[in-house]
Design an enzyme around this catalytic site. Structure first.
Site, PDB file in Angstrom:
ATOM      1  N   HIS A  19      45.557  36.974  42.396  1.00 12.97           N
ATOM      2  CA  HIS A  19      44.503  36.073  41.935  1.00 12.97           C
ATOM      3  C   HIS A  19      44.060  36.510  40.538  1.00 12.97           C
ATOM      4  O   HIS A  19      44.688  37.361  39.913  1.00 12.97           O
ATOM      5  CB  HIS A  19      43.350  36.040  42.946  1.00 12.97           C
ATOM      6  CG  HIS A  19      42.677  37.370  43.112  1.00 12.97           C
ATOM      7  ND1 HIS A  19      41.312  37.518  43.158  1.00 12.97           N
ATOM      8  CD2 HIS A  19      43.188  38.616  43.215  1.00 12.97           C
ATOM      9  CE1 HIS A  19      41.032  38.805  43.301  1.00 12.97           C
ATOM     10  NE2 HIS A  19      42.145  39.483  43.330  1.00 12.97           N
ATOM     11  N   LEU A  20      42.982  35.920  40.064  1.00  7.49           N
ATOM     12  CA  LEU A  20      42.609  36.099  38.659  1.00  7.49           C
ATOM     13  C   LEU A  20      42.322  37.554  38.291  1.00  7.49           C
ATOM     14  O   LEU A  20      42.762  38.048  37.260  1.00  7.49           O
ATOM     15  CB  LEU A  20      41.375  35.242  38.375  1.00  7.49           C
ATOM     16  CG  LEU A  20      41.189  34.767  36.949  1.00  7.49           C
ATOM     17  CD1 LEU A  20      42.431  34.083  36.422  1.00  7.49           C
ATOM     18  CD2 LEU A  20      40.011  33.814  36.882  1.00  7.49           C
TER      19      LEU A  20
END
Lengths: 100, 158
Positions: A19-20
């Site tokens: 994810h980010l």
């Protein structure tokens, strides 16, 4: 003259996948080395010089990835990245809101 | 996952009014409330959770794009919206530039896969410069909705 090259296989072990925040950790670590790093997932290839490129892989927990580096510090960069993957990006998965 | 699976069309905002980070996040969460995607008593808790996530590291990731997000116990499916800021907002971005395009996501607690697939879709589409440019130029929520639909039909992205 050919640049030094290195390759490693890693597994995404953190629960949230790439994810980010994980992508940002990869980006920030890789830029400390004089080397170009790419992440290969199946037929996709993502340069780590852009966070959006890393998150566009959508790599989930358990996914195996190949890291390829080319440049003077290829080995050092991949050693550091392998550690980061193995540590699950130092996440605790605790960031949530609301009642639990 | 396509935009249509998680972006609420009624919550799209083509002209964000707020001019700071907390303001635009608040405006977009309010838009989700107005669209009936979240419950009124949860709004402060959701805004606070998104701001806490930003403190761990800005979700302004370059290209004038930010993806503010959080997990939250009050939603049982991934909900999201798109906002465009005409003048840009200082978001402590990775590249130090202002943010013009925002994708805000609120995910259920135990569905990391859904969040990841939404992020994957957003990332892929935003890597297409035309898609970014068209979004920034869109003047109405309807124009943005059409762009998202075109993206869902594989007219952008790699």
């Amino acid at each position: 003259m050919d640049q030094p090259r290195a390759t490693r296989t890693v597994t995404v072990v953190n629960r949230s996948g790439l994810h980010l925040r994980a992508a940002l950790a990869i980006y920030q670590l890789a830029r400390q080395f004089q080397t170009q790093v790419e992440i290969v997932m199946d037929r996709q290839r993502a340069g780590v010089t852009e966070v959006l490129s890393i998150t566009s892989l959508g790599a989930e927990s358990g996914q195996e990835l190949v890291l390829e580096a080319s440049g003077p510090q290829a080995e050092q960069a991949l050693d550091a990245l392998v550690e980061l993957f193995a540590a699950g990006f130092h996440e605790d998965d605790a960031q949530t809101g609301g009642r639990s | 996952m396509k935009f249509a699976d998680f972006i609420s069309p009624e919550a799209i905002r083509a002209n964000l009014v707020a001019d700071d980070k907390e303001g635009v996040i608040r405006e977009m969460v309010q838009a989700l409330l107005d669209a009936g995607r979240i419950e009124a008593p949860e709004i402060e808790s959701i805004v606070k959770a998104i701001l806490s996530r930003e403190e761990l590291g800005s979700t302004g990731i370059g290209r004038g794009v930010a993806v503010p997000h959080t997990k939250h116990s009050s939603v049982d499916q991934l909900v999201g919206t798109v906002g465009v800021s005409r003048d840009g907002v200082d978001f402590d971005s990775l590249d130090g530039e202002k943010v013009y395009l925002l994708f805000l996501l609120v995910s259920p607690l135990d569905r990391p896969g859904d969040h990841l697939r939404a992020l994957e879709n957003i990332s892929r589409q935003l890597r297409d410069d035309r898609f970014c440019r068209f979004l920034k130029q869109a003047k109405t929520a309807e124009e943005i909705r059409q762009l998202l639909e075109e993206a869902d039909n594989n007219q952008f992205g790699s």
